[in-house]
Design a protein around this motif. Structure first.
Motif, short mmCIF file in Angstrom:
data_model
loop_
_atom_site.label_atom_id
_atom_site.label_comp_id
_atom_site.label_asym_id
_atom_site.label_seq_id
_atom_site.Cartn_x
_atom_site.Cartn_y
_atom_site.Cartn_z
N UNK A 180 31.73 39.36 36.83
CA UNK A 180 33.10 39.43 37.30
C UNK A 180 33.38 40.79 37.94
N UNK A 181 34.35 41.56 37.42
CA UNK A 181 34.55 42.90 37.96
C UNK A 181 33.30 43.75 37.77
N UNK A 182 32.59 43.52 36.67
CA UNK A 182 31.32 44.22 36.46
C UNK A 182 30.29 43.84 37.49
N UNK A 183 30.35 42.59 37.97
CA UNK A 183 29.46 42.18 39.05
C UNK A 183 29.80 42.90 40.35
N UNK A 184 31.10 43.07 40.60
CA UNK A 184 31.51 43.82 41.79
C UNK A 184 31.10 45.28 41.69
N UNK A 185 31.27 45.87 40.52
CA UNK A 185 30.84 47.26 40.33
C UNK A 185 29.32 47.38 40.41
#
Length: 334
Positions: A180-185
């Motif tokens: 999720x946001x960790x994937x984007x980061x």
């Protein structure tokens, strides 16, 4: 008829209509992935709801037996910032079977979540892969907007790379994985790693959050559960500031906005067809391929955002995780 009776009937009618609509939405999900929480509508789109999730819903999970965990503090990757990043390093007690290492980046819409919340997940990765896993407790928006989270994530990756130069890990077997946001980061960190000379064997992107514009126009059938359009707008606004269109002097802020994707690490991207991020993830996968980057794209019919967290034992979610682990093992063994 008394006014209160009319009001009660109107409320009941409205509630019934809402439930009927919500039930139709839930029916879009694969039967094995439906969950009672699909009927809960509490999008994280304001400070009060965010505080509820941060302080009441989200609790640390235990480290699994058979895994040792070390807590470190390392400087963030910005010369004018004296912040120390909390880093958790998980190692199988039975020993590692690969000299590779993995950096895990937790999700949470850039505004919530923590490394401690993912202790179980991170230690499970260490056991499943037989490797050392580092999990970075990056700073969260809105209190810490861009580039705090990116600098913290890159510092963690740079730490792994430095340990590799000392012989602890194989520098050719470093991977980054985020959801999720960790994937984007993770995608943004992989871009910065390329630019700063850190080689990655794989970037694993689990339904990654890549485009700041998602959720501003209607997307029928997508984003109904777990992470909604209004939550996405709030998350990006918290991270980027109110002027979400201004990127001047802010590289890596929105991963999908990077123009040149050539030379980036091979990617594994997994996303469900009901996910708010489905379209943007497919676009990023296509652009990576067009730039000559190897991409393994896995899409799952009837899967909504983070369904693997609510229904981890569902056959489709077991296959989803198996595909991810297979890609990671391949990168760690190459």
């Amino acid at each position: 008829m008394k006014a209160w009776t009319i009001a009660a009937l109107a409320a009941a009618t409205g509630a019934g209509a809402w439930f009927a609509r919500r039930h139709r939405q839930v029916q879009l999900a694969h039967p094995s992935l439906r969950h009672r929480l699909n009927y809960r509508v509490l999008p994280v789109n304001n400070p009060l709801v965010l505080a509820y999730y941060q302080h009441i819903v989200h609790k640390p999970t235990p480290v699994l037996e058979g895994v040792s965990v070390e807590h470190l503090q390392i400087p963030t990757a910005a010369p004018d910032d004296d912040h120390l990043v909390d880093l958790y390093v998980y190692t199988p007690q039975a020993g590692v079977t690969s000299r590779g290492a993995l950096l895990w980046v937790h999700g949470g819409g850039l505004i919530m979540g923590s490394a401690a919340l993912d202790h179980t997940h991170s230690s499970q990765l260490a056991l499943d892969l037989g490797i050392t896993v580092a999990s970075v407790d990056y700073r969260l928006a809105p209190h810490h907007p861009f580039p705090a989270a990116l600098n913290d994530c890159f510092a963690a990756l740079a730490w792994l790379a430095d340990e590799a130069t000392k012989g602890r890990f194989d520098p050719a077997r470093l991977v980054i994985l985020g959801a999720s946001a960790g994937g984007g980061l993770a995608a943004a960190t992989a871009q910065r790693a390329h630019d700063e000379g850190i080689a990655l064997a794989l970037q694993g992107l689990i339904y990654p959050m890549l485009e700041s514009g998602t959720g501003h126009t209607p997307m029928p059938g997508k984003g109904e559960f777990s992470w909604t359009p209004s939550a996405n707008r709030y998350g990006w606004r918290s991270y980027l500031g109110r002027d979400v269109t201004n990127r001047d002097g802010r590289p890596y802020a929105v991963p999908a906005e990077r123009e040149d994707l050539s030379g980036l690490a091979p990617a594994w991207i997994g996303v469900g067809e009901l996910d708010l991020f489905y379209d943007e993830d497919l676009r990023y996968a296509a652009r990576l391929r067009a730039a000559g980057v190897p991409v393994d794209l896995v899409t799952v019919p009837g899967m909504y955002h983070a369904a693997d967290g609510l229904r981890p034992e569902a056959p489709a979610m077991l296959e989803f995780r198996a595909a991810m682990l297979s890609a990671l093992r391949g990168a760690l063994a190459s």
